[in-house]
Structure formats: structure tokens, C-alpha cells
Design a protein around this motif. Structure first.
Motif, PDB file in Angstrom:
ATOM      1  N   ALA A  43       3.194  -3.907   0.957  1.00 32.09           N
ATOM      2  CA  ALA A  43       2.477  -4.688  -0.013  1.00 32.09           C
ATOM      3  C   ALA A  43       3.266  -5.992  -0.720  1.00 32.09           C
ATOM      4  O   ALA A  43       2.824  -7.106  -0.688  1.00 32.09           O
ATOM      5  N   ILE A  44       4.361  -5.404  -1.049  1.00 31.48           N
ATOM      6  CA  ILE A  44       5.166  -6.574  -1.773  1.00 31.48           C
ATOM      7  C   ILE A  44       5.586  -7.557  -0.832  1.00 31.48           C
ATOM      8  O   ILE A  44       5.526  -8.704  -1.183  1.00 31.48           O
ATOM      9  N   LEU A  45       6.129  -6.855   0.512  1.00 25.77           N
ATOM     10  CA  LEU A  45       6.316  -7.924   1.476  1.00 25.77           C
ATOM     11  C   LEU A  45       5.405  -8.828   1.852  1.00 25.77           C
ATOM     12  O   LEU A  45       5.563 -10.179   2.171  1.00 25.77           O
ATOM     13  N   SER A  46       4.205  -8.430   1.944  1.00 25.27           N
ATOM     14  CA  SER A  46       3.210  -9.195   2.814  1.00 25.27           C
ATOM     15  C   SER A  46       2.215 -10.061   1.553  1.00 25.27           C
ATOM     16  O   SER A  46       1.683 -10.966   1.991  1.00 25.27           O
ATOM     17  N   MET A  47       2.081  -9.461   0.484  1.00 23.04           N
ATOM     18  CA  MET A  47       1.213  -9.961  -0.470  1.00 23.04           C
ATOM     19  C   MET A  47       1.739 -10.701  -1.699  1.00 23.04           C
ATOM     20  O   MET A  47       0.947 -11.323  -2.554  1.00 23.04           O
TER      21      MET A  47
ATOM     22  N   LEU B 284       8.046 -14.493   1.302  1.00 25.60           N
ATOM     23  CA  LEU B 284       7.528 -13.374   1.843  1.00 25.60           C
ATOM     24  C   LEU B 284       6.158 -13.465   2.310  1.00 25.60           C
ATOM     25  O   LEU B 284       5.616 -12.660   2.724  1.00 25.60           O
ATOM     26  N   SER B 285       5.466 -14.539   2.082  1.00 28.85           N
ATOM     27  CA  SER B 285       4.167 -14.948   2.097  1.00 28.85           C
ATOM     28  C   SER B 285       3.692 -14.607   3.587  1.00 28.85           C
ATOM     29  O   SER B 285       4.194 -15.488   4.277  1.00 28.85           O
ATOM     30  N   GLY B 286       2.870 -13.937   4.058  1.00 34.40           N
ATOM     31  CA  GLY B 286       2.422 -13.914   5.547  1.00 34.40           C
ATOM     32  C   GLY B 286       3.632 -13.477   6.563  1.00 34.40           C
ATOM     33  O   GLY B 286       3.301 -13.846   7.645  1.00 34.40           O
ATOM     34  N   THR B 287       4.647 -12.850   6.108  1.00 33.89           N
ATOM     35  CA  THR B 287       5.580 -12.259   7.041  1.00 33.89           C
ATOM     36  C   THR B 287       4.949 -11.333   8.299  1.00 33.89           C
ATOM     37  O   THR B 287       4.511 -10.554   7.938  1.00 33.89           O
ATOM     38  N   PRO B 288       5.149 -11.981   9.355  1.00 35.33           N
ATOM     39  CA  PRO B 288       4.767 -11.412  10.735  1.00 35.33           C
ATOM     40  C   PRO B 288       5.631 -10.469  11.346  1.00 35.33           C
ATOM     41  O   PRO B 288       5.336  -9.820  12.072  1.00 35.33           O
ATOM     42  N   ASN B 289       7.082 -10.530  10.771  1.00 37.70           N
ATOM     43  CA  ASN B 289       7.996  -9.394  11.333  1.00 37.70           C
ATOM     44  C   ASN B 289       7.898  -8.194  11.251  1.00 37.70           C
ATOM     45  O   ASN B 289       7.912  -7.744  10.159  1.00 37.70           O
TER      46      ASN B 289
ATOM     47  N   SER C 270      -3.218  -6.883  -4.435  1.00 36.98           N
ATOM     48  CA  SER C 270      -4.389  -7.161  -3.550  1.00 36.98           C
ATOM     49  C   SER C 270      -5.439  -8.057  -4.282  1.00 36.98           C
ATOM     50  O   SER C 270      -5.942  -9.208  -3.522  1.00 36.98           O
ATOM     51  N   TYR C 271      -5.403  -8.015  -5.369  1.00 43.95           N
ATOM     52  CA  TYR C 271      -6.278  -8.775  -6.041  1.00 43.95           C
ATOM     53  C   TYR C 271      -5.948 -10.415  -6.176  1.00 43.95           C
ATOM     54  O   TYR C 271      -6.791 -11.044  -6.143  1.00 43.95           O
ATOM     55  N   PHE C 272      -4.530 -10.388  -6.190  1.00 44.90           N
ATOM     56  CA  PHE C 272      -4.136 -11.870  -6.434  1.00 44.90           C
ATOM     57  C   PHE C 272      -3.636 -12.359  -5.120  1.00 44.90           C
ATOM     58  O   PHE C 272      -3.257 -13.467  -5.005  1.00 44.90           O
ATOM     59  N   SER C 273      -3.696 -11.563  -3.862  1.00 42.46           N
ATOM     60  CA  SER C 273      -3.307 -12.004  -2.712  1.00 42.46           C
ATOM     61  C   SER C 273      -4.314 -13.072  -1.946  1.00 42.46           C
ATOM     62  O   SER C 273      -5.575 -12.923  -2.314  1.00 42.46           O
ATOM     63  N   ALA C 274      -3.704 -13.779  -1.023  1.00 40.77           N
ATOM     64  CA  ALA C 274      -4.766 -14.568  -0.112  1.00 40.77           C
ATOM     65  C   ALA C 274      -5.038 -13.448   1.010  1.00 40.77           C
ATOM     66  O   ALA C 274      -5.065 -12.435   1.322  1.00 40.77           O
ATOM     67  N   ALA C 275      -6.300 -14.247   1.661  1.00 42.14           N
ATOM     68  CA  ALA C 275      -7.046 -13.497   2.598  1.00 42.14           C
ATOM     69  C   ALA C 275      -6.135 -12.904   3.844  1.00 42.14           C
ATOM     70  O   ALA C 275      -6.331 -11.859   4.303  1.00 42.14           O
ATOM     71  N   GLU C 276      -5.182 -13.872   4.171  1.00 40.95           N
ATOM     72  CA  GLU C 276      -4.536 -13.614   5.304  1.00 40.95           C
ATOM     73  C   GLU C 276      -3.549 -12.525   5.155  1.00 40.95           C
ATOM     74  O   GLU C 276      -3.368 -11.579   6.068  1.00 40.95           O
ATOM     75  N   GLU C 277      -2.864 -12.726   3.848  1.00 39.94           N
ATOM     76  CA  GLU C 277      -2.027 -11.659   3.496  1.00 39.94           C
ATOM     77  C   GLU C 277      -2.746 -10.315   3.280  1.00 39.94           C
ATOM     78  O   GLU C 277      -2.373  -9.150   3.654  1.00 39.94           O
ATOM     79  N   LEU C 278      -3.687 -10.327   2.647  1.00 44.48           N
ATOM     80  CA  LEU C 278      -4.616  -9.060   2.467  1.00 44.48           C
ATOM     81  C   LEU C 278      -4.927  -8.376   3.643  1.00 44.48           C
ATOM     82  O   LEU C 278      -4.875  -7.137   3.887  1.00 44.48           O
ATOM     83  N   LYS C 279      -5.454  -9.134   4.783  1.00 46.82           N
ATOM     84  CA  LYS C 279      -5.710  -8.691   6.176  1.00 46.82           C
ATOM     85  C   LYS C 279      -4.531  -7.761   6.812  1.00 46.82           C
ATOM     86  O   LYS C 279      -4.541  -7.042   7.538  1.00 46.82           O
ATOM     87  N   MET C 280      -3.439  -8.392   6.718  1.00 51.25           N
ATOM     88  CA  MET C 280      -2.101  -8.115   7.018  1.00 51.25           C
ATOM     89  C   MET C 280      -1.886  -6.662   6.579  1.00 51.25           C
ATOM     90  O   MET C 280      -1.566  -5.677   7.466  1.00 51.25           O
ATOM     91  N   PHE C 281      -1.894  -6.648   5.214  1.00 53.56           N
ATOM     92  CA  PHE C 281      -1.535  -5.222   4.750  1.00 53.56           C
ATOM     93  C   PHE C 281      -2.729  -4.243   5.262  1.00 53.56           C
ATOM     94  O   PHE C 281      -2.631  -3.100   5.454  1.00 53.56           O
ATOM     95  N   THR C 282      -3.951  -4.637   5.130  1.00 49.95           N
ATOM     96  CA  THR C 282      -4.980  -3.732   5.464  1.00 49.95           C
ATOM     97  C   THR C 282      -4.685  -3.198   6.899  1.00 49.95           C
ATOM     98  O   THR C 282      -4.993  -2.006   7.368  1.00 49.95           O
TER      99      THR C 282
END
Length: 340
Positions: free
Chosen positions: A102-106, A116-121, A172-184
Motif C-alpha cells: 500500500a505504501i509503495l502503490s498509494m 512511488l506513484s503507480g509503480t508497476p514493477n 486508500s482514502y487519499f489515493s488516486a483511482a489508478e493506485e487504488l486499483k493496483m493495490f486492490t
């Protein structure tokens, strides 16, 4: 039916399920062609070679390793806490791994860490998940050093998990939709991300976690009768306690890092082993639980592949559909038998 016959039946079913898992998917591959390829021949189509050797075999081996690790971890925790609803995630290891991802992606949106934002690695997610799991394991180790009561330690583990989950909710509350989707998507579990390189590292983690168990397997039966009885039998209770915690941490942390949190396997499979083999002897339960863990996760993964469709279901959706009814049935059966 003897235990030996049951083990043989499970092994035969395992081979069948493994071949079925390799055969089914968006492209169906005949059993005959699979057997010929495993015997050294070539596939009649080049695309089948890529599908089976580069994707389906690593995924099926991941299911085998995850099935063993999660089910053995669940059995250890149920023995350790003498609680039938304990599972591999009660120590908060999974929540710590989720916090790392979550820290990495959001955290990019929440704190402005755009790196770290939206990291696909995929490897970045593995490192972050492992770091979170190790962090919680260290905290649990410190707690185990100070707290001697098992039930108190269970509560501490649940609180660590709740604290990590609260931070994830805040991110999750403060994250963007793309980042939240990645974590989900990560939290739904996935057996298909591991290639041959990742499989080698996961195998090493499983081997280390299981090695700790094998050297102490005779002591687990005494744990069922409590700490006082175990000590009266000459068992080093503190040493066994640490082995259980570290082994479960390594197994659960490694699997969660590579596959995400996979639900219900660790809770349901040990009960299934007790039902089928009708014993509480850990010398039988450990191999039986490992074998049934493989069978159940391979079966769930086969169902999740949706034969004939290009997409696959999240593995957690299938494992929960299997595990939740089994746990409900066990609770209802236990309450009914107590009433009469």
C-alpha cells in the motif's frame, strides 16, 4: 481405509489435478499432448510450448508451494493457540505485507512521493511486501519475548494486523483511482505472476519454513494438551514457540509477497485433513495437510481459470467460496454435537 491408502488416493488425485490445471484455460491443451511433452516429445504447436512451459507450469508449481506453505502455517497456528479458527494470518504478517504494498502503490498521492506513484514493477511489490511482513514479524518476535501467554500473543497479533489495516485504509482514502486499483488487484491474490526466477526464491522460503517444522514435528502433539503438559514431557516450550512463530512468518510472508494474501486455505485445509484422516497426530497431519493444501489450491486455481475464457477469476474469490462454507459447517456441526 488406512492412512496409506488415503495418501495414495490423494497422490493420484494430485497428478490428475495438476494435468487438468495445465490443460484447461483460455486455450485447451489435450492430456495426450501434455503427457508426450512431459515425456520429452515436442508439442504439435509452438504456441502451446510457450503457454505451458512459460506460464502454466510455473503457475501450477506456485499453487503447489502456496498450498503447502499456507496449510502448514494454518495447522501450526491452530496447534499453537489451540484455536480451531486460527490461521496463518493471525500474527498480522499478511497485513504487514499489505501495508508495504500500500505504501509503495498509494503513498505517491497521500504524501507527494511521486517516485512511488503507480509503480508497476512486480519486483518492487515483492520487496515492499516482504519488508512489511518482516517488519511485523520482528514486532511479533519482540512481543513473544515479553508476552508468555499464547492467547495474549494472539490478541497482540490481531492488533498489529488491525493497526496495519487502518493505515492502509487511510492511504486508500487519499489515493488516486489508478493506485487504488493496483493495490486492490494485488489484494485479490494471483498465482500467475511468478516466473521461473521468482519460483526459485519462493521455493527457498518454503524450504526454510518447512525445515524448521520437520525438526520439531514430534513436539507438536504435546502442544495440544497445553504448556504445562508439554514441559512435563521434557519439551523446550520456548524453543518450540519460537519455531512456530518464525516458521509461520517465513511461510506466510514469502507466499504473500509473491502471490498476495490468499484467504481461507490456511484455516480450512487443516480441518479438512482432520476430517479425512480422523487423527490429531501431527506426524500424519503435517503431510496430510500439505497434500490436501496442494489439492485444494490446484482445484481452486483450475476453477479460477474459467476454461474457454480469456480472463480468470481472482483466486481469493474461489478459495473463499470453498473455505467459508466449510468453516460454517464445522462450527454448526460442533455446536450441534455439543447440544446433544
Amino acid at each position: 481405509m488406512t492412512h496409506r491408502v488415503k495418501f495414495i488416493c490423494c497422490l493420484v488425485l494430485l497428478v490428475f489435478l495438476w494435468l487438468l490445471n495445465l490443460s484447461l484455460g483460455s486455450i485447451a491443451i489435450p492430456f495426450v499432448s501434455l503427457l508426450e511433452r512431459l515425456g520429452g516429445a515436442s508439442f504439435p504447436r509452438e504456441s502451446w510450448e510457450i503457454i505451458v512451459m512459460d506460464y502454466r507450469i510455473p503457475k501450477s508449481l506456485t499453487a503447489i508451494l502456496a498450498g503447502i506453505g499456507l496449510s502448514i502455517s494454518g495447522l501450526q497456528m491452530q496447534t499453537f493457540f489451540r484455536n480451531p479458527l486460527a490461521g496463518p494470518f493471525v500474527l498480522g504478517i499478511s497485513s504487514g505485507a499489505g501495508l508495504g504494498v500500500a505504501i509503495l502503490s498509494m503513498a505517491g498521492t497521500a504524501f507527494g512521493w511521486q517516485i512511488l506513484s503507480g509503480t508497476p514493477n512486480y519486483w518492487a511489490a515483492i520487496v515492499a511486501s516482504s519488508a512489511g511482513a518482516i517488519g511485523v514479524l520482528v514486532l511479533m518476535g519482540l512481543a513473544a519475548w515479553k508476552v508468555k501467554d499464547s492467547m495474549t500473543l494472539l490478541i497482540v497479533g490481531l492488533m498489529f494486523g488491525s493497526a496495519a489495516s487502518s493505515v492502509v485504509t487511510l492511504l486508500s482514502y487519499f489515493s488516486a483511482a489508478e493506485e487504488l486499483k493496483m493495490f486492490t488487484l494485488w489484494s485479490m491474490g494471483n498465482l500467475g505472476n511468478t516466473g521461473w526466477n521468482e519460483l526459485g526464491i519462493l521455493s527457498g522460503a518454503i524450504f526454510i519454513g518447512l525445515s524448521l517444522v520437520l525438526f520439531s514435528i514430534k513436539s507438536y502433539n504435546a502442544m495440544l494438551l497445553g504448556e504445562a503438559y508439554a514441559k512435563s514431557m521434557g519439551i523446550n516450550f520456548e524453543r518450540l514457540r519460537w519455531i512456530m512463530i518464525v516458521s509461520t512468518g517465513i511461510l506466510t510472508g514469502g507466499i504473500t509477497a509473491f502471490c498476495g494474501p490468499i484467504a481461507f486455505i490456511g484455516i480450512a485445509v487443516p480441518h479438512l485433513a482432520r476430517l479425512l484422516f480422523k487423527t490429531n497426530d501431527h506426524r500424519i497431519l503435517f503431510p496430510a495437510t500439505a497434500l490436501l493444501g496442494i489439492l485444494v489450491l490446484l482445484a481452486c486455481d483450475t476453477i479460477a481459470q474459467l476454461p474457454g475464457f480469456a480472463t480468470s477469476l481472482p483466486i481469493n474469490a474461489v478459495t473463499t467460496a470453498f473455505g467459508a462454507p466449510l468453516i460454517i459447517w464445522l462450527i454448526m456441526k460442533r455446536n450441534f454435537s455439543e447440544a446433544f
